[in-house]
Enzyme design. Structure first.
Site, PDB file in Angstrom:
ATOM      1  N   GLU A 293       0.859  -1.184   0.000  1.00  0.00           N
ATOM      2  CA  GLU A 293       0.000   0.000   0.000  1.00  0.00           C
ATOM      3  C   GLU A 293       0.894   1.233   0.000  1.00  0.00           C
ATOM      4  O   GLU A 293       1.948   1.246   0.648  1.00  0.00           O
ATOM      5  CB  GLU A 293      -0.903   0.028   1.244  1.00  0.00           C
ATOM      6  CG  GLU A 293      -1.841  -1.147   1.377  1.00  0.00           C
ATOM      7  CD  GLU A 293      -3.010  -1.112   0.423  1.00  0.00           C
ATOM      8  OE1 GLU A 293      -3.314  -0.028  -0.132  1.00  0.00           O
ATOM      9  OE2 GLU A 293      -3.628  -2.176   0.221  1.00  0.00           O
TER      10      GLU A 293
ATOM     11  N   ASP B 111     -18.925  -9.794  -9.288  1.00  0.00           N
ATOM     12  CA  ASP B 111     -18.832  -8.930  -8.120  1.00  0.00           C
ATOM     13  C   ASP B 111     -18.128  -7.615  -8.469  1.00  0.00           C
ATOM     14  O   ASP B 111     -18.474  -6.557  -7.939  1.00  0.00           O
ATOM     15  CB  ASP B 111     -18.106  -9.661  -6.987  1.00  0.00           C
ATOM     16  CG  ASP B 111     -18.232  -8.951  -5.653  1.00  0.00           C
ATOM     17  OD1 ASP B 111     -19.347  -8.486  -5.322  1.00  0.00           O
ATOM     18  OD2 ASP B 111     -17.216  -8.856  -4.943  1.00  0.00           O
TER      19      ASP B 111
END
Length: 131
Positions: free
Chosen positions: A46, A71
């Site tokens: 991240e 999804d």
């Protein structure tokens, strides 16, 4: 959402379907959270406070790549629980460069070069031909 953007995401996020998350979790798009109360944990990079950090995150676990794709579409159409219009600009984009920029602005990934990486994949494999 343009087909080229979705395909580039799947290629980039799953390393052509070969990443551990894609193989074990059938998750082609790196979507975090739970799916039907199923998740799988992996370390992930991240970008936070101008640096890359490794965190352990729960990713949605699917029983098939088809579930993962469905999804993904649902996420973009319905948005997130905190913002139903989070991906609206991605859905209305008429060209892949606008779509990838909108995706990055919407916060899909923390990578500051996410849009550029998607554009690179789209152009390398001429995915814009599917739009």
């Amino acid at each position: 959402m343009l087909a080229s953007v979705s395909m580039a995401q799947a290629i980039l996020e799953s390393d052509w379907g070969t990443s551990d998350l894609a193989v074990e979790g059938k998750n082609l798009f790196g979507i975090k959270g739970q799916y039907k109360k199923q998740s799988i944990k992996y370390p992930t990079q991240e970008f936070k406070d101008d640096e890359w950090i490794t965190v352990e995150a729960a990713f949605r676990k699917y029983s098939s790549w088809e579930e993962s794709m469905n999804d993904h579409v649902k996420l973009f159409k319905e948005g997130t629980t905190w913002n139903a219009n989070q991906y609206k600009e991605v859905l209305v984009a008429k060209d892949y460069k606008k779509g990838t920029t909108a995706l990055q602005k919407a916060g899909y990934a923390t990578d500051p070069d996410y849009a550029d990486k998607l554009v690179s994949v789209i152009e390398k494999y001429k995915l814009m031909e599917y739009d």
